[in-house]
Design a protein around this motif. Structure first.
Motif, mmCIF file in Angstrom:
data_model
loop_
_atom_site.group_PDB
_atom_site.id
_atom_site.type_symbol
_atom_site.label_atom_id
_atom_site.label_comp_id
_atom_site.label_asym_id
_atom_site.label_seq_id
_atom_site.Cartn_x
_atom_site.Cartn_y
_atom_site.Cartn_z
ATOM 1 N N ASP A 400 53.246 -21.516 28.917
ATOM 2 C CA ASP A 400 52.505 -22.282 27.956
ATOM 3 C C ASP A 400 53.075 -23.715 27.743
ATOM 4 O O ASP A 400 54.468 -23.826 27.926
ATOM 5 C CB ASP A 400 52.691 -21.732 26.531
ATOM 6 C CG ASP A 400 51.762 -22.429 25.671
ATOM 7 O OD1 ASP A 400 51.091 -23.195 25.982
ATOM 8 O OD2 ASP A 400 51.760 -21.922 24.311
ATOM 9 N N GLN A 402 53.205 -25.631 25.665
ATOM 10 C CA GLN A 402 53.855 -25.874 24.357
ATOM 11 C C GLN A 402 55.442 -25.879 24.615
ATOM 12 O O GLN A 402 56.262 -26.448 23.997
ATOM 13 C CB GLN A 402 53.328 -25.085 23.530
ATOM 14 C CG GLN A 402 53.417 -25.382 21.804
ATOM 15 C CD GLN A 402 52.681 -27.021 21.928
ATOM 16 O OE1 GLN A 402 51.837 -27.174 22.465
ATOM 17 N NE2 GLN A 402 53.405 -27.959 21.044
ATOM 18 N N GLN A 406 58.401 -28.242 23.613
ATOM 19 C CA GLN A 406 59.604 -27.807 22.698
ATOM 20 C C GLN A 406 60.925 -27.935 23.403
ATOM 21 O O GLN A 406 61.764 -28.238 22.877
ATOM 22 C CB GLN A 406 59.360 -26.415 21.969
ATOM 23 C CG GLN A 406 58.047 -26.276 21.394
ATOM 24 C CD GLN A 406 57.842 -24.948 21.111
ATOM 25 O OE1 GLN A 406 58.357 -23.773 21.512
ATOM 26 N NE2 GLN A 406 56.882 -24.580 19.905
ATOM 27 N N LEU A 454 63.293 -25.029 11.997
ATOM 28 C CA LEU A 454 61.732 -25.999 12.110
ATOM 29 C C LEU A 454 60.909 -25.142 12.894
ATOM 30 O O LEU A 454 59.840 -25.662 13.275
ATOM 31 C CB LEU A 454 61.924 -27.646 12.404
ATOM 32 C CG LEU A 454 62.717 -28.218 11.527
ATOM 33 C CD1 LEU A 454 63.186 -29.492 12.339
ATOM 34 C CD2 LEU A 454 62.244 -28.545 10.238
ATOM 35 N N GLY A 455 61.367 -24.003 13.274
ATOM 36 C CA GLY A 455 60.313 -23.327 14.460
ATOM 37 C C GLY A 455 60.311 -24.092 15.643
ATOM 38 O O GLY A 455 59.122 -23.835 16.269
ATOM 39 N N PHE A 456 61.190 -25.011 16.058
ATOM 40 C CA PHE A 456 61.152 -25.568 17.360
ATOM 41 C C PHE A 456 59.584 -26.489 17.431
ATOM 42 O O PHE A 456 59.239 -26.828 18.420
ATOM 43 C CB PHE A 456 60.921 -24.606 18.465
ATOM 44 C CG PHE A 456 62.330 -24.004 18.576
ATOM 45 C CD1 PHE A 456 63.532 -24.591 18.846
ATOM 46 C CD2 PHE A 456 62.600 -22.652 18.352
ATOM 47 C CE1 PHE A 456 64.834 -24.007 19.007
ATOM 48 C CE2 PHE A 456 63.617 -21.884 18.489
ATOM 49 C CZ PHE A 456 64.836 -22.592 18.769
ATOM 50 N N LYS A 457 59.005 -26.822 16.294
ATOM 51 C CA LYS A 457 58.064 -27.588 16.192
ATOM 52 C C LYS A 457 58.049 -28.977 16.042
ATOM 53 O O LYS A 457 57.214 -29.832 16.292
ATOM 54 C CB LYS A 457 56.959 -27.186 15.059
ATOM 55 C CG LYS A 457 56.535 -25.602 15.389
ATOM 56 C CD LYS A 457 55.219 -25.027 14.687
ATOM 57 C CE LYS A 457 54.499 -23.835 15.172
ATOM 58 N NZ LYS A 457 55.659 -22.550 15.033
ATOM 59 N N GLY A 458 59.117 -29.269 15.386
ATOM 60 C CA GLY A 458 59.476 -30.703 14.986
ATOM 61 C C GLY A 458 60.896 -30.991 15.417
ATOM 62 O O GLY A 458 61.753 -30.226 15.455
ATOM 63 N N SER A 459 61.448 -32.289 15.114
ATOM 64 C CA SER A 459 62.775 -32.503 15.295
ATOM 65 C C SER A 459 63.256 -33.369 13.783
ATOM 66 O O SER A 459 64.545 -33.878 13.649
ATOM 67 C CB SER A 459 63.142 -33.229 16.267
ATOM 68 O OG SER A 459 62.310 -34.287 16.515
#
Lengths: 509, 71
Positions: A400, A402, A406, A454-459
């Protein structure tokens, strides 16, 4: 499929392919020497370095993702501007010294320097592996950027062949990098950058004219996207996030192996200092480009059924390609898309060369075949450059997208942990190598932990200090912990292992 | 390597001049000073043109420091 746009696109692509193969003969050197293949013989002057670094730092993915962030998230996407402002004082102050010490001691990677400086093998290995891990997803992202452009051209083949254009582009890239080394991206960067300047300048002049001026464009942006939300209560809100994102990204940039490779290929420290003054032209270009994200909102491309499929597949990353398709005649779309796609080739080539240099010098020569000849070393690097790129391709095609994004986000958090050893190490050898290693490991673990929370969605990590919220870039916060630990542990390790202090090097006392 | 280079060549010593480089850091970290719409320039909110202006300022500053340093 748009035949005119596709023909222009393919024509320009063929042109740079030819250039890429002939580049090896330009100011030719013995490509059996690693510094000739992997650093272009350290011969590039001010202008070529400007093109090379410009092509290297401002990648195709940047050109797609920054306006996409503006399109999707609004003003926070503009952090790319303060980020690319702050990199140049850092470049000017720190990296001429790196060039000098590398040139005098024959270093080609940051890990070479760290090994010489601290005489600590595990630390040098840690620096090399961090560089490799941070760069590989970055190469994958360049291919993602190219994929968006190829899809926008309408080169949609079905089934098994659907990825064929990307694979062809990739084979071209791999072949000329193998044959010509760093000279290839240096020469291609000249063509690519001129195309990019033409495309962006035309876009920021012509599109606002069509849309009724900048005032109209900005008035169609919703208020919460137009500027950063003002902080409320006991929190610095978006402000600390914006500032630490800019500073953290700026500190990390020249720690990336591909940045250093391009820097070390310049012919003198003056070339680097001059480039710190003239590279901001690209930052200005990037600022203008970011505004294209807002123009895409104003032009309403997302609600245009012609682009629904693109948005469905690529999300906000499709906003700029859609804007170009919407605003320009076919031949110009072909030119602009070629600029972006070739813009992916240049950094991807340099990144794979940087990975090859790192692996060959700091792992192969260090641990596998210490007595290899220069020719063996160079041949191994060429081979690794192929493997690294094939890995990136498989990554993009099988996983993916995504995941690549990430992973790249994590790469930024990891690479900044090499700052104490590499950048501070240039100015002082007070820090102990083992303390630096402990700081590095802690920084990696804490930074990764923050991203995981952060669920590897943001930093942007919501740091809470005694009830006061300071949201900020996880890379920046974990770097502070890393550095603090390295400082605290240094006297301790100096006591335990007295012989482990850093040493003076030629050009770096 | 020639050993005779005892005196440091130009641009290798730290100079107070370099403190000027603190300016872009201060300006960019002071987010509340530029997170506003007015005064707009040709319809471009302050937030955007002001940060773009700092690209030019920092570039000019770097050039200035380079020229003084290499003299």
């Amino acid at each position: 499929m748009d035949y005119i746009a596709t023909s222009v696109f393919i024509g320009l692509f063929l042109l740079v392919t030819v250039i890429g193969f002939f580049a090896g003969r330009w100011r030719s050197g013995d490509l059996d020497q690693l510094h000739e293949w992997g650093l272009g013989g350290r011969r590039f002057g001010t202008l070529i370095t400007w093109f090379l670094l410009g092509g290297d730092l401002y990648t195709a993915y940047t050109f797609v993702a920054v306006p996409a962030l503006m399109f999707g998230a609004g003003a926070v996407g503009f952090f790319a501007v303060p980020y690319t402002i702050l990199i140049y004082p850092i470049l000017f102050m720190v990296f001429p010294r790196m060039w000098e010490v590398a040139q005098r001691n024959g270093y080609i990677t940051a890990a070479d320097f760290v090994k010489g400086r601290f005489e600590n093998q595990p630390l040098a290995l840690a620096i090399a592996i961090t560089g490799l891990l941070a760069t590989m997803p970055y190469i994958a992202l360049q291919l993602v950027g190219m994929e968006v452009i190829i899809a926008a051209l309408g080169l949609h083949l079905s089934g098994f062949w659907s990825e064929l254009p990307l694979i062809i582009a990739f084979i071209v890239l791999a072949a000329f990098t193998y044959a010509s080394g760093l000279r290839a991206p240096a020469m291609i960067a000249v063509v690519k950058d001129m195309l990019i300047y033409v495309a962006v300048i035309a876009a920021v002049v012509i599109i606002p004219m069509k849309l009724g001026g900048y005032g109209k464009i900005f008035s169609s942006i919703s208020p919460e996207k137009l500027i950063l939300p003002h902080p409320e209560g006991a929190s610095l809100g978006g402000y600390s996030a914006y500032a630490t994102l800019a500073l953290g990204s700026a500190l990390a940039l020249f720690l990336y192996p591909h940045s250093l490779t391009a820097l070390l290929s310049s012919s003198s420290r003056q070339v680097i200092r001059r480039n710190a003054a003239i590279l901001p032209t690209y930052s200005f270009l990037l600022g203008l480009l970011a505004l294209l994200g807002f123009m895409a909102i104003a032009a309403g491309v997302q609600s245009n059924p012609a682009y629904a499929a693109g948005f469905a597949e690529f999300g906000a990353n499709f906003s700029v390609p859609a804007l170009f398709l919407d605003s320009f005649p076919s031949w110009f779309v072909g030119l602009a898309f070629a600029a972006i796609a070739i813009g992916a080739l240049v950094p991807a080539a340099i990144m794979s060369i940087a990975c090859a240099n790192l692996f060959t010098r700091n792992i192969y020569k260090e641990y596998i075949n210490p007595r290899c000849t220069d020719a063996q070393e160079s041949r191994m690097a060429k081979l690794i450059s192929l493997i690294v790129k094939a890995g990136a391709l498989v990554f993009v095609l099988s996983l993916d997208k995504q995941f690549a994004i990430q992973f790249q986000l994590l790469g930024g958090i990891w690479i900044i942990q090499t700052l104490p050893a590499v950048m501070i190490g240039l100015f002082t050898r007070w820090l102990n190598g083992w303390a630096l290693l402990a700081g590095w490991a802690t920084g990696i673990i804490i930074g990764t932990g923050m991203a995981a929370s952060l669920g590897f969605k943001g930093s942007i990590y919501p740091l809470d200090i005694l009830g006061y919220m300071l949201p900020g870039y996880a890379a920046f916060y974990s770097l502070i912990i890393n550095l603090a630990l390295a400082i605290i542990l240094t006297p301790l390790f100096n006591m335990v292992a007295p012989g482990s202090k850093g040493r003076a090097l030629e050009g770096c006392p | 390597m020639p050993e005779a280079q005892e005196t440091k060549p130009k641009g290798r010593r730290w100079r107070p001049l370099y403190l000027l480089f603190a300016l872009p850091f201060i300006a960019m970290f002071w987010v509340s000073s530029y997170d506003r719409i007015e005064p707009a320039l040709y319809g471009i909110p302050f937030f955007y043109w002001y940060q773009m202006l700092w690209i030019l300022i920092t570039s000019a500053l770097t050039l200035f420091i380079y020229l003084v340093d290499e003299r």
